[in-house]
Write a protein that holds these residues in place. Structure first.
Motif, PDB file in Angstrom:
ATOM      1  N   ARG A   1       6.809  -0.775  61.604  1.00 51.90           N
ATOM      2  CA  ARG A   1       7.231  -1.930  62.404  1.00 51.90           C
ATOM      3  C   ARG A   1       8.698  -2.275  62.146  1.00 51.90           C
ATOM      4  NH1 ARG A   1       4.738  -7.941  61.695  1.00 51.90           N
ATOM      5  NH2 ARG A   1       6.514  -9.023  62.583  1.00 51.90           N
ATOM      6  N   LEU A   2       9.110  -2.183  60.877  1.00 51.26           N
ATOM      7  CA  LEU A   2      10.520  -2.438  60.558  1.00 51.26           C
ATOM      8  C   LEU A   2      11.407  -1.523  61.392  1.00 51.26           C
ATOM      9  CD1 LEU A   2      12.591  -3.825  58.476  1.00 51.26           C
ATOM     10  CD2 LEU A   2      12.412  -1.642  57.267  1.00 51.26           C
ATOM     11  N   ILE A   3      11.045  -0.255  61.471  1.00 53.96           N
ATOM     12  CA  ILE A   3      11.833   0.736  62.206  1.00 53.96           C
ATOM     13  C   ILE A   3      11.805   0.462  63.703  1.00 53.96           C
ATOM     14  CG2 ILE A   3      11.985   3.193  62.810  1.00 53.96           C
ATOM     15  CD1 ILE A   3      12.844   2.651  59.970  1.00 53.96           C
ATOM     16  N   THR A   4      10.614   0.260  64.263  1.00 54.94           N
ATOM     17  CA  THR A   4      10.512   0.078  65.714  1.00 54.94           C
ATOM     18  C   THR A   4      11.121  -1.244  66.171  1.00 54.94           C
ATOM     19  OG1 THR A   4       8.233  -0.746  65.565  1.00 54.94           O
ATOM     20  CG2 THR A   4       8.528   1.623  65.936  1.00 54.94           C
ATOM     21  N   ASP A   5      11.037  -2.286  65.338  1.00 55.24           N
ATOM     22  CA  ASP A   5      11.723  -3.538  65.683  1.00 55.24           C
ATOM     23  C   ASP A   5      13.233  -3.301  65.768  1.00 55.24           C
ATOM     24  OD1 ASP A   5       9.311  -4.902  65.700  1.00 55.24           O
ATOM     25  OD2 ASP A   5       9.749  -6.109  63.915  1.00 55.24           O
ATOM     26  N   TRP A   6      13.748  -2.507  64.867  1.00 58.45           N
ATOM     27  CA  TRP A   6      15.181  -2.217  64.814  1.00 58.45           C
ATOM     28  C   TRP A   6      15.625  -1.366  66.004  1.00 58.45           C
ATOM     29  CZ3 TRP A   6      17.232   2.698  62.703  1.00 58.45           C
ATOM     30  CH2 TRP A   6      18.632   2.703  62.565  1.00 58.45           C
ATOM     31  N   LEU A   7      14.852  -0.314  66.294  1.00 58.06           N
ATOM     32  CA  LEU A   7      15.228   0.594  67.372  1.00 58.06           C
ATOM     33  C   LEU A   7      14.869   0.057  68.752  1.00 58.06           C
ATOM     34  CD1 LEU A   7      14.116   4.000  65.848  1.00 58.06           C
ATOM     35  CD2 LEU A   7      16.459   3.229  66.245  1.00 58.06           C
ATOM     36  N   GLY A   8      13.797  -0.738  68.822  1.00 61.92           N
ATOM     37  CA  GLY A   8      13.336  -1.231  70.114  1.00 61.92           C
ATOM     38  C   GLY A   8      12.563  -0.194  70.908  1.00 61.92           C
ATOM     39  N   ASP A   9      12.241   0.939  70.283  1.00 65.45           N
ATOM     40  CA  ASP A   9      11.546   2.016  70.991  1.00 65.45           C
ATOM     41  C   ASP A   9      10.652   2.784  70.022  1.00 65.45           C
ATOM     42  OD1 ASP A   9      10.694   4.177  72.509  1.00 65.45           O
ATOM     43  OD2 ASP A   9      12.691   5.074  72.694  1.00 65.45           O
ATOM     44  N   PRO A  10       9.332   2.552  70.055  1.00 68.04           N
ATOM     45  CA  PRO A  10       8.441   3.286  69.153  1.00 68.04           C
ATOM     46  C   PRO A  10       8.503   4.802  69.353  1.00 68.04           C
ATOM     47  CG  PRO A  10       7.270   1.491  70.240  1.00 68.04           C
ATOM     48  CD  PRO A  10       8.624   1.581  70.868  1.00 68.04           C
ATOM     49  N   GLY A  11       8.851   5.242  70.558  1.00 66.23           N
ATOM     50  CA  GLY A  11       8.941   6.673  70.833  1.00 66.23           C
ATOM     51  C   GLY A  11      10.134   7.346  70.177  1.00 66.23           C
ATOM     52  N   ALA A  12      11.037   6.561  69.607  1.00 69.31           N
ATOM     53  CA  ALA A  12      12.214   7.125  68.945  1.00 69.31           C
ATOM     54  C   ALA A  12      11.917   7.564  67.513  1.00 69.31           C
ATOM     55  CB  ALA A  12      13.358   6.115  68.961  1.00 69.31           C
ATOM     56  N   VAL A  13      10.732   7.248  67.007  1.00 71.28           N
ATOM     57  CA  VAL A  13      10.355   7.675  65.656  1.00 71.28           C
ATOM     58  C   VAL A  13       9.898   9.130  65.740  1.00 71.28           C
ATOM     59  CG1 VAL A  13       8.854   7.282  63.676  1.00 71.28           C
ATOM     60  CG2 VAL A  13       9.719   5.326  64.994  1.00 71.28           C
ATOM     61  N   LEU A  14      10.639  10.006  65.111  1.00 70.98           N
ATOM     62  CA  LEU A  14      10.333  11.443  65.141  1.00 70.98           C
ATOM     63  C   LEU A  14       9.463  11.872  63.971  1.00 70.98           C
ATOM     64  CD1 LEU A  14      13.936  12.660  66.067  1.00 70.98           C
ATOM     65  CD2 LEU A  14      12.005  12.212  67.622  1.00 70.98           C
ATOM     66  N   GLY A  15       9.557  11.158  62.868  1.00 70.20           N
ATOM     67  CA  GLY A  15       8.775  11.471  61.681  1.00 70.20           C
ATOM     68  C   GLY A  15       8.802  10.289  60.734  1.00 70.20           C
ATOM     69  N   TYR A  16       7.743  10.187  59.916  1.00 65.91           N
ATOM     70  CA  TYR A  16       7.645   9.056  59.001  1.00 65.91           C
ATOM     71  C   TYR A  16       6.751   9.476  57.854  1.00 65.91           C
ATOM     72  CZ  TYR A  16       6.479   4.220  57.529  1.00 65.91           C
ATOM     73  OH  TYR A  16       6.294   3.060  56.825  1.00 65.91           O
ATOM     74  N   GLN A  17       7.216   9.244  56.631  1.00 63.12           N
ATOM     75  CA  GLN A  17       6.406   9.602  55.466  1.00 63.12           C
ATOM     76  C   GLN A  17       6.566   8.563  54.373  1.00 63.12           C
ATOM     77  OE1 GLN A  17       7.848  13.413  54.177  1.00 63.12           O
ATOM     78  NE2 GLN A  17       9.675  12.571  53.248  1.00 63.12           N
ATOM     79  N   VAL A  18       5.516   8.419  53.580  1.00 61.45           N
ATOM     80  CA  VAL A  18       5.536   7.506  52.434  1.00 61.45           C
ATOM     81  C   VAL A  18       4.692   8.106  51.324  1.00 61.45           C
ATOM     82  CG1 VAL A  18       5.706   5.481  53.946  1.00 61.45           C
ATOM     83  CG2 VAL A  18       3.490   6.122  53.000  1.00 61.45           C
ATOM     84  N   ARG A  19       4.870   7.574  50.145  1.00 62.91           N
ATOM     85  CA  ARG A  19       3.983   7.829  49.021  1.00 62.91           C
ATOM     86  C   ARG A  19       3.473   6.469  48.578  1.00 62.91           C
ATOM     87  NH1 ARG A  19       5.689  11.906  44.745  1.00 62.91           N
ATOM     88  NH2 ARG A  19       4.401  13.187  46.056  1.00 62.91           N
ATOM     89  N   PHE A  20       2.152   6.331  48.500  1.00 63.84           N
ATOM     90  CA  PHE A  20       1.549   5.065  48.091  1.00 63.84           C
ATOM     91  C   PHE A  20       1.649   4.961  46.572  1.00 63.84           C
ATOM     92  CE2 PHE A  20      -0.597   6.395  51.995  1.00 63.84           C
ATOM     93  CZ  PHE A  20      -0.276   5.325  52.810  1.00 63.84           C
ATOM     94  N   THR A  21       2.323   3.911  46.089  1.00 57.04           N
ATOM     95  CA  THR A  21       2.588   3.816  44.658  1.00 57.04           C
ATOM     96  C   THR A  21       1.910   2.642  43.967  1.00 57.04           C
ATOM     97  OG1 THR A  21       4.630   2.593  45.077  1.00 57.04           O
ATOM     98  CG2 THR A  21       4.823   4.981  44.848  1.00 57.04           C
ATOM     99  N   ARG A  22       1.582   1.598  44.725  1.00 54.69           N
ATOM    100  CA  ARG A  22       1.018   0.397  44.098  1.00 54.69           C
ATOM    101  C   ARG A  22       0.209  -0.369  45.133  1.00 54.69           C
ATOM    102  NH1 ARG A  22       5.435  -1.025  41.900  1.00 54.69           N
ATOM    103  NH2 ARG A  22       4.914  -0.248  39.861  1.00 54.69           N
ATOM    104  N   PRO A  23      -0.964  -0.896  44.742  1.00 53.08           N
ATOM    105  CA  PRO A  23      -1.759  -1.669  45.706  1.00 53.08           C
ATOM    106  C   PRO A  23      -1.178  -3.062  45.948  1.00 53.08           C
ATOM    107  CG  PRO A  23      -2.850  -1.667  43.576  1.00 53.08           C
ATOM    108  CD  PRO A  23      -1.641  -0.767  43.449  1.00 53.08           C
ATOM    109  N   VAL A  24      -1.560  -3.642  47.070  1.00 49.78           N
ATOM    110  CA  VAL A  24      -1.138  -4.998  47.428  1.00 49.78           C
ATOM    111  C   VAL A  24      -2.380  -5.886  47.414  1.00 49.78           C
ATOM    112  CG1 VAL A  24      -0.139  -6.477  49.210  1.00 49.78           C
ATOM    113  CG2 VAL A  24       0.762  -4.153  48.858  1.00 49.78           C
ATOM    114  N   PRO A  25      -2.587  -6.676  46.340  1.00 50.11           N
ATOM    115  CA  PRO A  25      -3.753  -7.565  46.303  1.00 50.11           C
ATOM    116  C   PRO A  25      -3.574  -8.725  47.286  1.00 50.11           C
ATOM    117  CG  PRO A  25      -2.495  -7.696  44.249  1.00 50.11           C
ATOM    118  CD  PRO A  25      -1.799  -6.713  45.121  1.00 50.11           C
ATOM    119  N   VAL A  26      -4.673  -9.078  47.937  1.00 53.94           N
ATOM    120  CA  VAL A  26      -4.658 -10.172  48.908  1.00 53.94           C
ATOM    121  C   VAL A  26      -5.714 -11.182  48.472  1.00 53.94           C
ATOM    122  CG1 VAL A  26      -4.933 -10.812  51.329  1.00 53.94           C
ATOM    123  CG2 VAL A  26      -3.931  -8.584  50.730  1.00 53.94           C
ATOM    124  N   PRO A  27      -5.286 -12.368  48.021  1.00 55.50           N
ATOM    125  CA  PRO A  27      -6.236 -13.354  47.499  1.00 55.50           C
ATOM    126  C   PRO A  27      -7.150 -13.911  48.588  1.00 55.50           C
ATOM    127  CG  PRO A  27      -4.037 -14.290  47.596  1.00 55.50           C
ATOM    128  CD  PRO A  27      -3.906 -12.843  47.965  1.00 55.50           C
TER     129      PRO A  27
END
Length: 149
Positions: free
Chosen positions: A63-89
């Motif tokens: 979302r950060l990327i597509t908000d910036w570009l204004g075009d979801p189709g402009a994303v050619l590739g995207y990768q991450v490594r999950f490093t830490r969980p996000v607890p939600v109370p």
């Protein structure tokens, strides 16, 4: 107006997650793993309570990327490594004090680290994305390859 030049900082994004968001994401994704909604199960596998879906956290980076570009189709590739969980109370708006301000605050930033020109003349950029919860990175090696305007 955004400059799409090497070194440009993307507009930051802060997202507040609560348990209702996790339920909505589970319904949309089909991921009903109980670590995302049941405290007893999360505790039984040594998690710090119910945690956000990793793919939801990754989607916020998208979302950060597509908000910036204004075009979801402009994303050619995207990768991450999950490093830490996000607890939600477990807080409910209208029931628990401060429920609307407590919860999981996810902070996202990005930087255009390189710009190249493809053979067809289009400009292609690599964006490094930083996603943090409670001041700590939750996605590592998070980057996207994008077609620039």
């Amino acid at each position: 107006m955004t400059d799409f030049v090497e070194g440009a900082e993307l507009p930051s994004l802060r997202v507040h997650l609560n348990r209702t968001d996790l339920i909505r994401y589970a319904a949309a994704s089909g991921d009903f793993n109980p670590i995302h909604w049941n405290d007893r199960v999360a505790d039984s596998v040594a998690l710090p309570g119910v945690v956000a879906h990793g793919m939801l956290t990754m989607a916020l980076g998208g979302r950060l990327i597509t908000d910036w570009l204004g075009d979801p189709g402009a994303v050619l590739g995207y990768q991450v490594r999950f490093t830490r969980p996000v607890p939600v109370p477990d807080l409910v708006s209208g029931v628990d004090p401060d429920a609307d301000t407590a919860g999981a605050e996810i902070d996202l930033t990005g930087k255009l680290v390189s710009v190249t020109e493809a053979e067809d003349g289009t400009r292609v950029g690599k964006v490094d994305i930083t996603v943090k919860f409670d001041g700590r990175t939750v996605l590592g090696r998070s980057n996207a390859t994008v077609r620039l305007p």
